[in-house]
Structures are given as structure tokens and as C-alpha cells.
Design a protein around this motif. Structure first.
Motif: not given
Length: 136
Positions: A77-78, A82-84, A88-94
Motif C-alpha cells: 500500500x505504501x 507513493x506511485x499514485x 504529496x505522499x507522507x513517505x515521499x515528504x519524509x
């Protein structure tokens, strides 16, 4: 092992991202590494493949197969999120934040920091100097 609340949250998240169980190909493999006889006897490693996107996930973090199934779905799901969502995703920001922290300082910023360090060092040396003693 896993609370029903966590399972419901994961199922809702997967539905929101458009991940359906029918689109997931699941296999169980014997995991290696620490864990002794238990890991050698039981196929605890979980391999998932999301057929529409082609994303593959392999999880062997825990000794329990059910826990690894849950964790593998969460990782899947993560990755899809990240792909979708992209940036904006939290993981990408981290990840962006960590990269920014590890990035080299500019030459000007480094010189400014070193000047400040020298000033502080000089102040400390003056504090330690006592008249009348030979050591400094």
C-alpha cells in the motif's frame, strides 16, 4: 497478533487506493536468517505481486506468517500510494526531508558556520585562561 482495528484501517486504505485482493498474487516462501528451526520448517516469508501495477513485495521481518502477511500488504500500500500520489505522499515528504538534511552545505554557508565556531572557540579559551598560572 494484529488488532482488528489495524486490519480494518489497512483494508480501508487499500480500498481507497484501489488495491483489491483479487489483484494480488500471494506466495509463501521459506525465509532465511535468524529464527532457528521455526523459520526453517515453516514458510513465513510472504511474497506479494500486485498484477495491475507489477509491484512486488517480499516480507520476512517477523517469525509469524500472519504478521508478515499484514506487513507485506502495508508495504505494498505504501509503494502504490507513493506511485499514485507522488510528491504529496507522507513517505515521499519524509524521504525528501532526509535527503535535504544530508545534503552538503553550500561553500558560503560552510564558511559562515566555521567562522562562528572559531569565535565560540576563542571565547572558551579566554574563559579557561587564569593569570598567575603557567598552563593555558
Amino acid at each position: 497478533m494484529i488488532s482488528p482495528d489495524k486490519e480494518k484501517l489497512l483494508a480501508a486504505r487499500m480500498a481507497r487506493l484501489g488495491i483489491y485482493e483479487k489483484d494480488i498474487q500471494e506466495q509463501f516462501v521459506r525465509s532465511g536468517g535468524r529464527g532457528g528451526q521455526h523459520t526453517n520448517k515453516v514458510s513465513t516469508c510472504v511474497y506479494l505481486k500486485h498484477i495491475p501495477t507489477g509491484i512486488e513485495v517480499k516480507c520476512q521481518q517477523e517469525r509469524s506468517q500472519s504478521l508478515n502477511r499484514f506487513l507485506a500488504r502495508r508495504i505494498l500500500a505504501d509503494k502504490i500510494e507513493r506511485m499514485v500520489l507522488g510528491r504529496q505522499s507522507a513517505e515521499a515528504q519524509r524521504i525528501y526531508k532526509i535527503r535535504k538534511q544530508k545534503q552538503k552545505r553550500s561553500k558560503r554557508a560552510k564558511e559562515k558556520m566555521l567562522r562562528q565556531k572559531k569565535i565560540i572557540s576563542a571565547k572558551k579559551q579566554l574563559r579557561s585562561f587564569r593569570p598567575g598560572t603557567d598552563d593555558f
